[in-house]
Design a protein around this motif. Sequence first.
Motif, PDB file in Angstrom:
ATOM      1  N   TYR A 292      25.355  59.749  -4.697  1.00 28.79           N
ATOM      2  CA  TYR A 292      25.651  58.863  -5.808  1.00 28.79           C
ATOM      3  C   TYR A 292      24.345  58.653  -6.566  1.00 28.79           C
ATOM      4  O   TYR A 292      23.329  58.310  -5.959  1.00 28.79           O
ATOM      5  CB  TYR A 292      26.190  57.514  -5.322  1.00 28.79           C
ATOM      6  N   CYS A 293      24.358  58.878  -7.889  1.00 31.64           N
ATOM      7  CA  CYS A 293      23.140  58.678  -8.667  1.00 31.64           C
ATOM      8  C   CYS A 293      23.303  57.385  -9.468  1.00 31.64           C
ATOM      9  O   CYS A 293      24.302  57.210 -10.158  1.00 31.64           O
ATOM     10  CB  CYS A 293      22.908  59.859  -9.609  1.00 31.64           C
ATOM     11  N   ASN A 294      22.328  56.488  -9.369  1.00 32.55           N
ATOM     12  CA  ASN A 294      22.481  55.196 -10.055  1.00 32.55           C
ATOM     13  C   ASN A 294      22.122  55.262 -11.544  1.00 32.55           C
ATOM     14  O   ASN A 294      22.224  54.269 -12.244  1.00 32.55           O
ATOM     15  CB  ASN A 294      21.745  54.071  -9.310  1.00 32.55           C
ATOM     16  N   ILE A 295      21.719  56.427 -12.021  1.00 32.32           N
ATOM     17  CA  ILE A 295      21.552  56.621 -13.467  1.00 32.32           C
ATOM     18  C   ILE A 295      22.807  57.304 -14.022  1.00 32.32           C
ATOM     19  O   ILE A 295      23.412  56.840 -14.975  1.00 32.32           O
ATOM     20  CB  ILE A 295      20.311  57.493 -13.794  1.00 32.32           C
ATOM     21  N   CYS A 296      23.198  58.379 -13.389  1.00 29.03           N
ATOM     22  CA  CYS A 296      24.433  59.073 -13.793  1.00 29.03           C
ATOM     23  C   CYS A 296      25.652  58.171 -13.557  1.00 29.03           C
ATOM     24  O   CYS A 296      26.688  58.330 -14.186  1.00 29.03           O
ATOM     25  CB  CYS A 296      24.632  60.361 -13.001  1.00 29.03           C
ATOM     26  N   LYS A 297      25.527  57.252 -12.639  1.00 26.79           N
ATOM     27  CA  LYS A 297      26.598  56.334 -12.252  1.00 26.79           C
ATOM     28  C   LYS A 297      27.848  57.058 -11.756  1.00 26.79           C
ATOM     29  O   LYS A 297      28.974  56.629 -12.012  1.00 26.79           O
ATOM     30  CB  LYS A 297      26.952  55.384 -13.401  1.00 26.79           C
ATOM     31  N   SER A 304      22.595  69.328  -9.881  1.00 26.86           N
ATOM     32  CA  SER A 304      22.991  69.150 -11.280  1.00 26.86           C
ATOM     33  C   SER A 304      22.451  67.860 -11.880  1.00 26.86           C
ATOM     34  O   SER A 304      22.616  67.602 -13.061  1.00 26.86           O
ATOM     35  CB  SER A 304      24.517  69.188 -11.410  1.00 26.86           C
ATOM     36  N   CYS A 305      21.825  67.010 -11.075  1.00 28.69           N
ATOM     37  CA  CYS A 305      21.313  65.734 -11.587  1.00 28.69           C
ATOM     38  C   CYS A 305      19.785  65.793 -11.635  1.00 28.69           C
ATOM     39  O   CYS A 305      19.140  66.191 -10.686  1.00 28.69           O
ATOM     40  CB  CYS A 305      21.790  64.597 -10.695  1.00 28.69           C
ATOM     41  N   PRO A 306      19.186  65.386 -12.778  1.00 29.78           N
ATOM     42  CA  PRO A 306      17.727  65.506 -12.930  1.00 29.78           C
ATOM     43  C   PRO A 306      16.964  64.276 -12.431  1.00 29.78           C
ATOM     44  O   PRO A 306      15.747  64.239 -12.526  1.00 29.78           O
ATOM     45  CB  PRO A 306      17.579  65.642 -14.441  1.00 29.78           C
ATOM     46  N   HIS A 307      17.662  63.258 -11.883  1.00 32.87           N
ATOM     47  CA  HIS A 307      17.003  61.971 -11.690  1.00 32.87           C
ATOM     48  C   HIS A 307      16.195  61.803 -10.408  1.00 32.87           C
ATOM     49  O   HIS A 307      15.497  60.821 -10.258  1.00 32.87           O
ATOM     50  CB  HIS A 307      18.023  60.839 -11.829  1.00 32.87           C
ATOM     51  N   GLY A 308      16.300  62.717  -9.518  1.00 32.56           N
ATOM     52  CA  GLY A 308      15.429  62.646  -8.340  1.00 32.56           C
ATOM     53  C   GLY A 308      15.957  61.720  -7.255  1.00 32.56           C
ATOM     54  O   GLY A 308      16.771  60.830  -7.504  1.00 32.56           O
ATOM     55  N   HIS A 311      16.736  57.867  -7.103  1.00 33.91           N
ATOM     56  CA  HIS A 311      17.921  57.291  -7.748  1.00 33.91           C
ATOM     57  C   HIS A 311      19.197  57.616  -6.965  1.00 33.91           C
ATOM     58  O   HIS A 311      20.286  57.299  -7.411  1.00 33.91           O
ATOM     59  CB  HIS A 311      18.051  57.844  -9.173  1.00 33.91           C
ATOM     60  N   HIS A 312      19.048  58.244  -5.835  1.00 31.80           N
ATOM     61  CA  HIS A 312      20.222  58.769  -5.138  1.00 31.80           C
ATOM     62  C   HIS A 312      20.584  57.997  -3.872  1.00 31.80           C
ATOM     63  O   HIS A 312      19.705  57.570  -3.128  1.00 31.80           O
ATOM     64  CB  HIS A 312      19.987  60.242  -4.761  1.00 31.80           C
ATOM     65  N   ILE A 313      21.860  57.851  -3.677  1.00 27.66           N
ATOM     66  CA  ILE A 313      22.354  57.260  -2.429  1.00 27.66           C
ATOM     67  C   ILE A 313      23.119  58.358  -1.698  1.00 27.66           C
ATOM     68  O   ILE A 313      24.014  58.989  -2.264  1.00 27.66           O
ATOM     69  CB  ILE A 313      23.287  56.060  -2.718  1.00 27.66           C
TER      70      ILE A 313
HETATM   71 ZN   LIG Z   1      21.508  61.343 -12.018  1.00 26.80          ZN
END
Ligand SMILES: [Zn+2]
Length: 391
Positions: A292-297, A304-308, A311-313
Amino acid sequence: MAFSNKNKIFIDKEAYYTLAMVQAGLLNPIDKLMNKKEAQTADREKKYKGKSIPFSFILAPAGRRNEEVIKSNPKKIELFYNNRKIGEVEVEEIYEIDPLKRVETIYGSKDTKTYPQIAKTLKRLGKYAIAGNFWVEDYGIKKKIDYVREIIKNKKDVVGMTMHAKPIHRVHEKIMRQAIERNDLLIVFLIKNIEEEDVPYKLRFETLKYLVDTYFPKEKIIIIPLINTYIFSGVNEAILDAMIAKNFGCNKFIMGQTHKGLGIYYQADHLKSIFDSMNLEIEAKTINEYVYCNICKTIVSVNSCPHGSHHHISYHSDSILELLKTGLMPPTILMRKEISAKFLAHMFPNRFKNLEKLFYDISPNKGLIEESTDEDFYIALMKLYQTSSLT
Ligand SMILES: [Zn+2]
């Protein structure tokens, strides 16, 4: 009746169920108890009848009385489980084995101190193996195989995956959705342990079935129990799971990003290389790691997610289970509230003294008071948690 015990061997449930799986063809090409030569070749070359297998298939039950019977070299052996005859072996050969070497072959380790599972298997092993053709009473596997074959007979792509669903969370659901999008049918093999479990099979099955019945096209998923015996250990677990999926009729098999055996996680690329080195006649698919990415929500693949990772659960069933065991409801980004409610209602029976009043007080609709269950209460409570005003 001095000779009444002459040909009787007493085996445990694990051995019985494993023999029944072999008899039903689920571990094809394995079709008998291997003789010494076949077993040595199987362990050395990982092959039997020209096909890949992870290790030899033998029966070497522990126990002084069993050993005496086996050493007497009988032509036929009667198999007993729970003091009831459940099968026979036409003895082809009796030969000595090294139990330590056997556990090492199965688990890839003989460290009994670190891994209680290895110690347990070692205790079940005797010094003599019985080779030959056998039969055992079927305990219902054939019916399951027939049922699956009937369903898949006109389907092209059938994918299998094994699961504990302990508990079933959002990433499991995501993987299942992807599987049915790309295939005609998904068979979820739900692992059922021989011994009583801390989270009973019945609860795991019911929650998985609830998810499938409520949120999936029913005709695209079936759930089949898979009895977990000693052979499904160590790195071989994924290979045996794939063999079973293939023998049920799947042409594809999904492996988790990590497959757990002995508490060691095998990374996908390592598993894939083991798969590729064996010809199992089933297409093995590895899946991406989802978080779960707290930026992508939302739930995203780490690719596929750039947030690192900050930000991940991650989704770890054991941590979610830990929350449930303390009585806390896991957040709905981790698992569905209805499933949490079923787990909590099971784990904490008769928890509330004034359930009716509690339920009434937290419900917005003050209509007729209907009989409510703990499950209804948890769901109503979660709805309040999810109300976003007054935060
Ligand atoms: Zn993300």
